[in-house]
Design a protein around this motif. Structure first.
Motif, short mmCIF file in Angstrom:
data_model
loop_
_atom_site.label_atom_id
_atom_site.label_comp_id
_atom_site.label_asym_id
_atom_site.label_seq_id
_atom_site.Cartn_x
_atom_site.Cartn_y
_atom_site.Cartn_z
N ASN A 2 5.46 11.29 4.36
CA ASN A 2 6.27 10.08 4.21
C ASN A 2 5.65 9.17 3.16
OD1 ASN A 2 7.68 7.72 4.45
ND2 ASN A 2 7.31 7.46 6.63
N PHE A 5 5.25 4.27 2.86
CA PHE A 5 4.17 3.29 2.84
C PHE A 5 3.80 2.93 1.40
CE2 PHE A 5 1.66 7.08 2.27
CZ PHE A 5 0.60 6.67 1.49
N ARG A 8 6.16 0.31 0.25
CA ARG A 8 5.80 -0.99 0.81
C ARG A 8 4.60 -1.58 0.08
NH1 ARG A 8 6.53 1.98 5.51
NH2 ARG A 8 4.35 1.79 6.12
N LEU A 9 3.62 -0.75 -0.24
CA LEU A 9 2.45 -1.24 -0.98
C LEU A 9 2.84 -1.74 -2.37
CD1 LEU A 9 -0.34 1.39 -0.19
CD2 LEU A 9 -0.26 -1.00 0.53
N LEU A 180 -0.54 -2.58 7.15
CA LEU A 180 0.64 -1.74 6.88
C LEU A 180 0.49 -0.36 7.51
CD1 LEU A 180 1.52 -2.58 3.17
CD2 LEU A 180 2.85 -3.12 5.22
N GLY A 181 -0.70 -0.06 8.00
CA GLY A 181 -0.92 1.23 8.66
C GLY A 181 -1.31 2.34 7.75
N VAL A 182 -1.84 2.01 6.60
CA VAL A 182 -2.27 3.03 5.64
C VAL A 182 -3.65 3.51 6.01
CG1 VAL A 182 -2.76 3.50 3.22
CG2 VAL A 182 -0.85 2.07 3.86
#
Length: 182
Positions: A2, A5, A8-9, A180-182
């Motif tokens: 996916n 992310f 989003r970054l 962001l969960g990276v």
């Protein structure tokens, strides 16, 4: 994999470029392959080049500009059905093509025996020439590189590179990326 992310970054204030790569310059691990020019009389041992899988924005994330040609497109980054393209650096271009123009030419990874059988030759159309870089601090000079797009060569483990605007707070950016969960 996916890549949402990364989108989003890329939208975060203060982010100039975001990229994924299979290995990093000055990293602990490097991959290499022998590369040959397709359609030419290849004399001697084909040169060895660092093999790196990258997403769009990789060169911008390192603060590098293409010497000629282009970086990978979003389609090449995201699709396993995209055309087989590659970017080579100036050092590999000089070894394989001398004074000939490499853009639009074809190179291939030389097959070698691997656990489980023989690799088949993978041809790549050259779309860009990247600047030469060193892989290690102690390298006497830049080493040869072959870059292929992420879409066709996905890996479960990739390295994230984020280039931020000058003067930004790196600690705040790192915390935002973590959120962001990276």
């Amino acid at each position: 994999f996916n890549l949402g992310f990364m989108d989003r970054l890329r939208e975060l204030p203060g982010v100039e470029a975001v990229a994924l790569s299979s290995t990093l310059p000055f990293g602990d691990f490097h991959e290499g392959e022998r590369i040959r020019r397709v359609g030419a009389a290849n004399e001697g041992e084909p040169p060895w080049a660092t093999y790196r899988i990258v997403s769009t924005g990789y060169f911008r994330s390192l603060g590098l500009s293409m010497i000629r040609g282009r970086e990978f497109t979003e389609e090449e980054e995201r699709s396993s059905q995209a055309p087989r393209v590659a970017i080579i650096d100036a050092a590999l271009a000089r070894k394989l093509f001398g004074d000939d123009d490499p853009i639009g030419q074809v190179v291939a990874i030389v097959p070698r025996a691997r656990l489980g059988g023989e690799l088949t030759e993978e041809p790549f159309l050259i779309v860009g020439i990247a600047p030469p870089i060193r892989e290690e601090v102690v390298d006497p000079g830049p080493t040869e590189h072959l870059y292929v797009p992420f879409g066709r060569h996905q890996r479960g483990e990739m390295h994230l590179t984020v280039r931020t605007s000058p003067g930004g707070d790196a600690a705040v950016m790192l915390q935002t990326i973590r959120l962001l969960g990276v």
